[in-house]
Design a protein around this motif. Structure first.
Motif, PDB file in Angstrom:
ATOM      1  N   SER A  28     -11.803  63.069  31.639  1.00  0.00           N
ATOM      2  CA  SER A  28     -12.455  62.084  30.783  1.00  0.00           C
ATOM      3  C   SER A  28     -13.796  62.599  30.265  1.00  0.00           C
ATOM      4  O   SER A  28     -14.108  62.487  29.073  1.00  0.00           O
ATOM      5  N   TYR A  57      -9.769  54.892  37.522  1.00  0.00           N
ATOM      6  CA  TYR A  57      -9.702  54.715  36.067  1.00  0.00           C
ATOM      7  C   TYR A  57     -10.098  53.289  35.686  1.00  0.00           C
ATOM      8  O   TYR A  57     -10.902  53.069  34.780  1.00  0.00           O
ATOM      9  N   GLN A  60     -13.626  51.901  33.585  1.00  0.00           N
ATOM     10  CA  GLN A  60     -13.646  51.085  32.382  1.00  0.00           C
ATOM     11  C   GLN A  60     -14.522  49.848  32.581  1.00  0.00           C
ATOM     12  O   GLN A  60     -15.299  49.458  31.696  1.00  0.00           O
ATOM     13  N   ARG A  63     -13.299  65.457  27.665  1.00  0.00           N
ATOM     14  CA  ARG A  63     -12.911  64.955  26.344  1.00  0.00           C
ATOM     15  C   ARG A  63     -14.115  64.417  25.582  1.00  0.00           C
ATOM     16  O   ARG A  63     -14.171  64.491  24.358  1.00  0.00           O
TER      17      ARG A  63
END
Length: 265
Positions: A204, A90, A94, A207
């Motif tokens: 992710s 994660y 980013q 979405r």
């Protein structure tokens, strides 16, 4: 409505990737993504999200099969690797937003080539000696070095987050080369790490609506049908030969990445 022929083709591609995923303890995304981009006209993000729809069930099925056969069980060290890998995936995802993905993948290709050569050279020395080469060595090794195991999750999760694929490709050679696990045990632990990481990544992408679900489901169905056969072959092949095959797969993957990113594929 999706045309029937592409879905049938995806079913066959998924079956091939599922077999090799079970054999080498990987999800197959490193091959599926360029196939979806070049063969089905998807953009990179959609291809990565769709490949993840195939990878998640393949990885879970492969890990379950490895766990039933011995190595890669849910020991404390394996859980720490999985947790560290998921969290790092994660964070790295980013951080990757502002990086050049082509440069990252070329660097990753170079890393895979070096590791693949190392795997091949170690496999050429013959069958692994000592208890670590056996199928029951993995959990014991993890228990004795559990405090260092999260570092494998950090390395594999970082690769997953930066590139979307490759966590198992990084974790497996680290577990065999630095921690002395047998090839099958390392692949089982790598699967336990990558499975939750890939599920988080798929969530992710879903979405963001970057998943072609009909195509992804077709790939997944084909893969699930053949994963068990790949795992069975992995447990029938001698450890040193499996390590040599894994090294060759790393070299082939590195070449595929270079050809794709330099526009030659």
């Amino acid at each position: 409505m999706e045309p029937v022929f592409p879905l049938l083709a995806a079913l066959g591609i998924g079956a091939v990737l599922g077999f090799f995923g079970g054999l080498f303890g990987i999800g197959g995304g490193i091959i599926a993504i360029p196939v979806l981009v070049l063969g089905f006209g998807m953009d990179q993000a959609l291809a990565q999200g769709t490949a993840l729809a195939m990878m998640v069930p393949n990885l879970v099925m492969a890990w379950w099969r490895y766990w039933r056969r011995g190595p890669g069980g849910l020991g404390r060290g394996t859980l720490l690797v999985a947790l560290a890998g998921t969290l790092t995936t994660y964070g790295a995802a980013q951080a990757a937003q502002g990086m050049n993905p082509q440069v990252l993948q070329l660097v990753f290709a170079g890393f895979l080539a070096l590791v693949g050569i190392g795997q091949w050279r170690r496999a050429g020395k013959g069958p692994e000696g000592g208890p670590e080469g056996g199928p029951q060595a993995g959990p014991d090794r993890l228990a004795s070095r559990g405090r260092l195991m999260p570092l494998v999750g950090v390395a594999g999760g970082g690769c997953m987050g930066l590139l979307g694929v490759g966590g198992g490709l990084v974790a497996t050679p680290l577990l065999t080369g630095l921690f002395g696990l047998g090839q099958r045990a390392a692949q089982g632990v790598a699967l336990a790490m990558v499975s939750p990481s890939s599920a988080a990544a798929l969530l992710s992408y879903a979405r963001a609506q970057r998943v072609d679900w009909p195509m992804g489901v077709a790939l997944a169905v084909g893969g699930v049908l053949t994963v068990s056969a790949g795992v069975a072959v992995a447990h029938a092949v001698p450890e040193h030969r499996l390590k040599a095959l894994f090294g060759l797969m790393l070299l082939a993957t590195a070449g595929l990445l270079v050809l794709e990113k330099t526009g030659l594929l």
